[in-house]
Design an enzyme around this catalytic site. Sequence first.
Site, PDB file in Angstrom:
ATOM      1  N   ASN A   9       0.365  -1.261  -0.098  1.00 24.95           N
ATOM      2  CA  ASN A   9       0.305   0.192   0.027  1.00 24.95           C
ATOM      3  C   ASN A   9       1.102   0.541  -0.163  1.00 24.95           C
ATOM      4  OD1 ASN A   9      -1.953   1.468   0.877  1.00 24.95           O
ATOM      5  ND2 ASN A   9      -2.744   1.085   2.641  1.00 24.95           N
ATOM      6  N   ARG A  93      -2.853  -1.939  -3.621  1.00 20.62           N
ATOM      7  CA  ARG A  93      -3.324  -0.902  -3.389  1.00 20.62           C
ATOM      8  C   ARG A  93      -3.412   0.532  -4.667  1.00 20.62           C
ATOM      9  NH1 ARG A  93      -6.367   1.946   2.006  1.00 20.62           N
ATOM     10  NH2 ARG A  93      -7.472   3.070   1.190  1.00 20.62           N
ATOM     11  N   HIS A 182     -12.587   4.084  -0.868  1.00 18.99           N
ATOM     12  CA  HIS A 182     -12.326   3.198   0.139  1.00 18.99           C
ATOM     13  C   HIS A 182     -12.982   1.736   0.173  1.00 18.99           C
ATOM     14  CE1 HIS A 182     -12.321   7.283   3.346  1.00 18.99           C
ATOM     15  NE2 HIS A 182     -10.914   6.827   3.654  1.00 18.99           N
ATOM     16  N   GLY A 211     -12.544   7.615   9.532  1.00 18.28           N
ATOM     17  CA  GLY A 211     -10.791   7.539   9.882  1.00 18.28           C
ATOM     18  C   GLY A 211     -10.423   8.895   9.940  1.00 18.28           C
ATOM     19  N   GLY A 213      -9.775   9.871   6.950  1.00 19.79           N
ATOM     20  CA  GLY A 213     -10.127   9.900   5.317  1.00 19.79           C
ATOM     21  C   GLY A 213     -12.205   9.242   6.586  1.00 19.79           C
ATOM     22  N   ARG A 242     -10.623  17.332   5.776  1.00 20.38           N
ATOM     23  CA  ARG A 242     -10.968  18.075   5.208  1.00 20.38           C
ATOM     24  C   ARG A 242     -11.975  17.989   4.842  1.00 20.38           C
ATOM     25  NH1 ARG A 242      -9.846  11.981   1.833  1.00 20.38           N
ATOM     26  NH2 ARG A 242      -9.049  11.420   3.504  1.00 20.38           N
ATOM     27  N   ASN A 333     -13.624   2.416  17.593  1.00 18.80           N
ATOM     28  CA  ASN A 333     -12.737   2.882  18.845  1.00 18.80           C
ATOM     29  C   ASN A 333     -13.705   3.729  19.520  1.00 18.80           C
ATOM     30  OD1 ASN A 333     -10.171   1.273  18.488  1.00 18.80           O
ATOM     31  ND2 ASN A 333     -10.052   2.327  16.927  1.00 18.80           N
ATOM     32  N   GLU A 383      -8.327  -3.888   4.974  1.00 20.40           N
ATOM     33  CA  GLU A 383      -7.881  -4.156   3.659  1.00 20.40           C
ATOM     34  C   GLU A 383      -7.418  -4.406   2.771  1.00 20.40           C
ATOM     35  OE1 GLU A 383      -7.768   0.382   5.639  1.00 20.40           O
ATOM     36  OE2 GLU A 383      -9.269   0.947   3.804  1.00 20.40           O
TER      37      GLU A 383
HETATM   38  P1  ADP Z   1      -7.138   6.564   8.241  1.00 19.27           P
HETATM   39  O1  ADP Z   1      -8.002   7.237   7.503  1.00 19.27           O
HETATM   40  O2  ADP Z   1      -5.322   6.853   7.981  1.00 19.27           O
HETATM   41  O3  ADP Z   1      -6.843   4.614   8.162  1.00 19.27           O
HETATM   42  P2  ADP Z   1      -8.109   5.270  10.900  1.00 19.27           P
HETATM   43  O4  ADP Z   1      -8.222   4.704  10.397  1.00 19.27           O
HETATM   44  O5  ADP Z   1      -6.708   4.281  11.434  1.00 19.27           O
HETATM   45  O6  ADP Z   1      -6.910   6.633   9.659  1.00 19.27           O
HETATM   46  O7  ADP Z   1      -8.199   6.239  11.764  1.00 19.27           O
HETATM   47  C1  ADP Z   1      -7.521   7.436  12.433  1.00 19.27           C
HETATM   48  C2  ADP Z   1      -8.468   8.239  13.657  1.00 19.27           C
HETATM   49  O8  ADP Z   1      -8.888   7.145  14.212  1.00 19.27           O
HETATM   50  C3  ADP Z   1      -7.264   8.881  14.730  1.00 19.27           C
HETATM   51  O9  ADP Z   1      -7.833  10.386  13.819  1.00 19.27           O
HETATM   52  C4  ADP Z   1      -7.996   8.656  15.643  1.00 19.27           C
HETATM   53  O10 ADP Z   1      -9.551  10.272  15.180  1.00 19.27           O
HETATM   54  C5  ADP Z   1      -9.440   7.823  15.448  1.00 19.27           C
HETATM   55  N1  ADP Z   1      -9.281   7.582  17.013  1.00 19.27           N
HETATM   56  C6  ADP Z   1      -8.357   6.026  16.905  1.00 19.27           C
HETATM   57  N2  ADP Z   1      -9.041   5.930  18.353  1.00 19.27           N
HETATM   58  C7  ADP Z   1      -9.487   6.036  18.303  1.00 19.27           C
HETATM   59  C8  ADP Z   1      -9.841   6.092  19.739  1.00 19.27           C
HETATM   60  N3  ADP Z   1      -9.338   5.245  20.681  1.00 19.27           N
HETATM   61  N4  ADP Z   1     -11.017   7.148  19.816  1.00 19.27           N
HETATM   62  C9  ADP Z   1     -11.533   8.068  19.378  1.00 19.27           C
HETATM   63  N5  ADP Z   1     -11.109   7.870  18.126  1.00 19.27           N
HETATM   64  C10 ADP Z   1     -10.123   7.483  17.982  1.00 19.27           C
END
Ligand code: ADP
Length: 396
Positions: A9, A93, A182, A211, A213, A242, A333, A383
């Site tokens: 990726n 990817r 996605h 996430g 994004g 964004r 999370n 993914e």
């Molecule tokens: P990406 O789009 O980069 O793959 P991720 O899916 O890893 O991102 O999501 C990252 C985001 O998830 C972080 O910016 C954060 O806001 C959120 N995050 C991760 N762990 C937690 C948590 N325990 N509680 C709240 N938000 C979380």
Amino acid sequence: MKELILVINAGSSSIKFQLFENEPSDPITLYKGLIDGIYVDPKFVAKDAADNKLADEKLPADLPKSHDSALRHLLAWLQPHIHGRKIAAIGHRVLHGGLKYSEPVVVTPEVFAILEEFIPLGPLHQPHNLTPIRILNDLMPGVPQVACFDTAFHTAQPDLHKLYALPLEFTEKEHIYRYGFHGLSYTYIASALEELDAKSAAGHTVVCHLGNGSSASAVKGGKCQATTMGFTALEGLPMGTRTGSIDAGVVLHLMNNLKMDAQQIEDLLYKKSGLLGLSGISSDMRELHASTSPRAKLAVDFFTYSISRNVASLAASMQGFDALVFTAGIGENDNIARADICARLKWLGVEIDLAANNIRSGEPRKISTANSKIAVWIIPTNEELVIARAAANSVA
Ligand code: ADP
């Protein structure tokens, strides 16, 4: 000896990898890791499947700083770790498959040329996704390389749902469609939901991939019906940095009256907006929840409000829904954001068990109450596994 599948990726400055063992039931992770800072101060980290660190090192300073050096370093590290076993296929990817690719594809020179034609549709990602395919083709000739697209899942949308109300001939000539992104995550969620809750999977589901994004999709019988991201990954939900959807008239105003150029507007919309822009504090939900600033609350409120509004709109695109799924960093999370989004959707019959919502676990789980009209699930996405499965299929 079981064959191995390598998943790549690649971004502009980093390459994530995962090495899988090609088990007949499903590929199993052996190693995973990352080379980042490729053009600044390249660093290599590798872990085993249980997250134990096996390598954490800088690349030799005398190497040219390039994707080529990074991939050579990765292959050299893998060599003693695979004990003479064969890498049978490599899955990549790739951001864009246009409207042409609805499934992963083995990359031949002809396919590569078509994927290069999609660079203008995703200039920030597509070139970096294609570079490792070219390099690995030279370094590992004869090993099939499979492109897995973030857009592919959304090609199933009805044609109507792919449109903007631009002049039709302009849309067709310039390929200005709502491609959606996605897709690898949605593919994984659709397959996981089928195992966890076959009834919901056969029905109407809204999946929220939240996430850095974020997007959400309407999925009917495992197929995409509508999605919040469009021509680019800027449309739809507000994200870490964004804007998400914004009146195109704002962009005209920025150009015509504020005399901002394309680079300044891109920076504003992609890097300075969303949760970061609204809060002035952070793009990370954890920091926003920890803050007492009213602007942190404003950012979180705007995020959950926008998601609930979009979930209802996606449900409307399918004339209703049976299940709601949360995935990705925030979706998996963040119990606070999930509770708030579900509270805003109560009028549609969404009711969650707050205690179940608060349980921390990396496992898929249902958090709706027995009385909820809508089944609510948290499903960790994967993914890389979707890419590994596609690459494994190419050599089956
Ligand atoms: P990406 O789009 O980069 O793959 P991720 O899916 O890893 O991102 O999501 C990252 C985001 O998830 C972080 O910016 C954060 O806001 C959120 N995050 C991760 N762990 C937690 C948590 N325990 N509680 C709240 N938000 C979380």
